[in-house]
Design an enzyme around this catalytic site. Structure first.
Site, mmCIF file in Angstrom:
data_model
loop_
_atom_site.group_PDB
_atom_site.id
_atom_site.type_symbol
_atom_site.label_atom_id
_atom_site.label_comp_id
_atom_site.label_asym_id
_atom_site.label_seq_id
_atom_site.Cartn_x
_atom_site.Cartn_y
_atom_site.Cartn_z
ATOM 1 N N GLN A 49 0.942 -0.836 0.294
ATOM 2 C CA GLN A 49 0.114 -0.085 0.499
ATOM 3 C C GLN A 49 0.776 1.141 0.338
ATOM 4 O O GLN A 49 1.969 1.391 0.771
ATOM 5 C CB GLN A 49 -0.744 -0.371 1.237
ATOM 6 C CG GLN A 49 -1.999 -0.807 0.918
ATOM 7 C CD GLN A 49 -2.545 -2.373 0.968
ATOM 8 O OE1 GLN A 49 -1.304 -2.606 2.082
ATOM 9 N NE2 GLN A 49 -2.713 -3.091 0.597
ATOM 10 N N ASN A 69 -3.227 0.485 -3.730
ATOM 11 C CA ASN A 69 -2.785 -0.313 -3.496
ATOM 12 C C ASN A 69 -1.775 -0.919 -4.654
ATOM 13 O O ASN A 69 -1.858 0.391 -5.168
ATOM 14 C CB ASN A 69 -4.316 -1.947 -3.593
ATOM 15 C CG ASN A 69 -5.307 -1.995 -2.569
ATOM 16 O OD1 ASN A 69 -4.744 -2.630 -1.432
ATOM 17 N ND2 ASN A 69 -6.564 -1.960 -2.718
ATOM 18 N N CYS A 78 -6.324 1.237 5.846
ATOM 19 C CA CYS A 78 -5.074 0.452 5.892
ATOM 20 C C CYS A 78 -4.632 0.767 7.121
ATOM 21 O O CYS A 78 -4.561 1.968 7.499
ATOM 22 C CB CYS A 78 -4.487 0.914 4.998
ATOM 23 S SG CYS A 78 -2.530 0.187 4.842
ATOM 24 N N GLY A 79 -5.369 -0.360 7.876
ATOM 25 C CA GLY A 79 -4.423 -0.206 9.529
ATOM 26 C C GLY A 79 -2.805 -0.411 9.615
ATOM 27 O O GLY A 79 -2.635 0.796 9.956
ATOM 28 N N ASN A 80 -2.231 -1.027 8.526
ATOM 29 C CA ASN A 80 -0.580 -0.902 9.164
ATOM 30 C C ASN A 80 -0.222 -0.266 8.418
ATOM 31 O O ASN A 80 0.378 0.737 8.575
ATOM 32 C CB ASN A 80 -0.658 -2.623 8.584
ATOM 33 C CG ASN A 80 -0.649 -3.181 9.168
ATOM 34 O OD1 ASN A 80 -0.804 -3.659 10.399
ATOM 35 N ND2 ASN A 80 -0.706 -4.708 8.136
ATOM 36 N N ASN A 166 -13.247 -1.090 4.743
ATOM 37 C CA ASN A 166 -12.981 -1.370 3.429
ATOM 38 C C ASN A 166 -14.144 -3.125 3.163
ATOM 39 O O ASN A 166 -13.764 -3.481 4.823
ATOM 40 C CB ASN A 166 -11.360 -1.416 3.225
ATOM 41 C CG ASN A 166 -10.903 -2.592 4.270
ATOM 42 O OD1 ASN A 166 -10.943 -2.092 5.152
ATOM 43 N ND2 ASN A 166 -9.603 -2.230 3.737
ATOM 44 N N ASN A 199 -11.298 -8.210 0.771
ATOM 45 C CA ASN A 199 -10.406 -8.756 1.326
ATOM 46 C C ASN A 199 -10.854 -10.096 2.050
ATOM 47 O O ASN A 199 -11.419 -10.267 2.174
ATOM 48 C CB ASN A 199 -9.362 -7.906 1.979
ATOM 49 C CG ASN A 199 -8.984 -6.633 2.195
ATOM 50 O OD1 ASN A 199 -7.824 -6.456 1.333
ATOM 51 N ND2 ASN A 199 -9.270 -5.346 2.147
ATOM 52 N N CYS A 226 -2.307 -7.867 7.323
ATOM 53 C CA CYS A 226 -3.672 -6.822 7.196
ATOM 54 C C CYS A 226 -4.795 -6.323 8.211
ATOM 55 O O CYS A 226 -5.107 -6.768 9.141
ATOM 56 C CB CYS A 226 -4.400 -7.643 5.897
ATOM 57 S SG CYS A 226 -5.903 -6.907 5.654
HETATM 58 N N1 LIG Z 1 -5.966 -3.510 0.464
HETATM 59 C C1 LIG Z 1 -7.376 -3.675 1.109
HETATM 60 C C2 LIG Z 1 -6.574 -2.304 1.509
HETATM 61 C C3 LIG Z 1 -5.246 -2.068 2.516
HETATM 62 C C4 LIG Z 1 -5.349 -3.177 3.919
HETATM 63 C C5 LIG Z 1 -4.011 -3.628 4.877
HETATM 64 N N2 LIG Z 1 -3.209 -3.503 4.271
HETATM 65 C C6 LIG Z 1 -4.663 -2.853 5.868
HETATM 66 O O1 LIG Z 1 -2.937 -3.075 7.334
HETATM 67 O O2 LIG Z 1 -5.598 -2.415 6.863
HETATM 68 C C7 LIG Z 1 -8.110 -2.882 0.319
HETATM 69 O O3 LIG Z 1 -8.427 -3.237 -0.637
HETATM 70 O O4 LIG Z 1 -9.547 -2.757 1.475
#
Ligand SMILES: N[C@H](CCC[C@H](N)C(=O)O)C(=O)O
Length: 290
Positions: A49, A69, A78-80, A166, A199, A226
């Site tokens: 991301q 993405n 995107c938490g991380n 998301n 996801n 994620c």
């Molecule tokens: N792929 C996810 C976004 C990044 C989520 C993930 N990397 C996290 O840490 O939340 C989506 O399209 O909803």
């Protein structure tokens, strides 16, 4: 020319989730999906991301954050990535709490409870079919039966579905390694039940305060972690009354603590954010970007 040409970036990770953070608050610019895809090429800075800080749009916020993405699609959460944005923003100033605006709403972040940990208020989970979203014919979310692969293959069925800004589908299994997520993940991500894709998480509930999981991410594929999926999974397990509202999450890349706060339904995610290196984007990366 792209706003990213010759612009600085920080390469980070959130328990192995590959993150690039770009601070465009000193410009009036944003980026395009083509810019995001150009950065993700091998000649660029391969990532899961891209987190783009832009000028605040709401009073009292530190930035508007766009989330991409590596396929160029935008995400609402995107938490991380938000822990990485928080670490970078705390490092550059004297604040002890930050508020970011994203497509999905306001995100509050603070340092702690330990020096190398960051806590992000990921907002409230949503469960309605229009929130996830699901295709209207699947509006009864209890009846989702998804069978993937040949009849003798393990059948993934009856996922929990949750939006953290998301879309997430969580399959409860005994062994998260028993399924070929690289094969089934894209089939489920792109299943017509999910008009915005989804996801896809495999989760095993170890006990009332511990879950192990791994995720095929929409728009990014198999990642080491994620954060929003960890939030969605912890909420879904508590909703099924199979865990407490505070749960320790074990992901391939590391550990997170998730609290689905009883007082206001907000989901708090706590974990580390690692800085790797800083660099500047080579303008040649964007030569073919319109
Ligand atoms: N792929 C996810 C976004 C990044 C989520 C993930 N990397 C996290 O840490 O939340 C989506 O399209 O909803």
């Amino acid at each position: 020319m792209s706003a990213l040409a010759n612009h600085s970036f920080a390469k980070m990770n959130g328990i192995g989730n590959e993150i690039v953070v770009i601070d465009l608050r000193d410009t009036a610019s944003g980026i395009t999906p083509a810019d995001a895809r150009a950065v993700a090429t091998p000649e660029g800075v391969p990532y899961d991301q891209l987190m783009v800080l832009q000028k605040p749009r709401l009073a009292g916020t530190d930035a508007f954050v766009s989330i991409y993405n590596n396929d160029g699609s935008e995400a609402g959460a995107c938490g991380n990535g938000m822990r990485c944005v928080a670490r970078q923003t705390f490092a550059g100033g004297d604040k002890t709490a930050l508020t970011f605006e994203t497509k999905a709403g306001l995100i509050n972040c603070w340092q702690g409870p330990a020096p190398d940990l960051y806590t992000v208020d990921m907002g409230t989970p949503k469960f309605g079919w229009q929130d996830i979203p699901l295709a209207e014919e699947f509006r009864d979310t209890r009846g989702i039966e998804l069978q993937i692969g040949p009849i003798d293959a393990p059948i993934l069925h009856t996922p929990s579905v949750v939006s953290m800004g998301n879309p997430h589908a969580i399959f409860w299994v005994e062994d998260i390694q028993a399924y070929d997520l690289e094969k089934f993940g894209p089939l489920l991500e792109n299943h017509p039940i999910f008009p915005d894709r989804a996801n896809i998480t495999l989760a095993h509930i170890v006990g009332r305060d511990h879950i192990v999981m791994r995720t095929w991410e929409r728009g990014a594929g198999l990642t080491k972690a994620c954060g929003s999926a960890a939030c969605a999974t912890a909420v879904a397990a508590a909703r099924l009354r199979r865990t407490n509202r505070t749960v320790h999450m074990t992901l391939p890349g590391g550990e997170l603590t998730i609290e689905w706060r009883e007082s206001d339904d907000h989901v708090l995610m706590t974990g580390p954010a690692a800085f790797e290196y800083e660099g500047t984007f080579d303008p040649k990366l964007f030569a073919s970007v319109a």
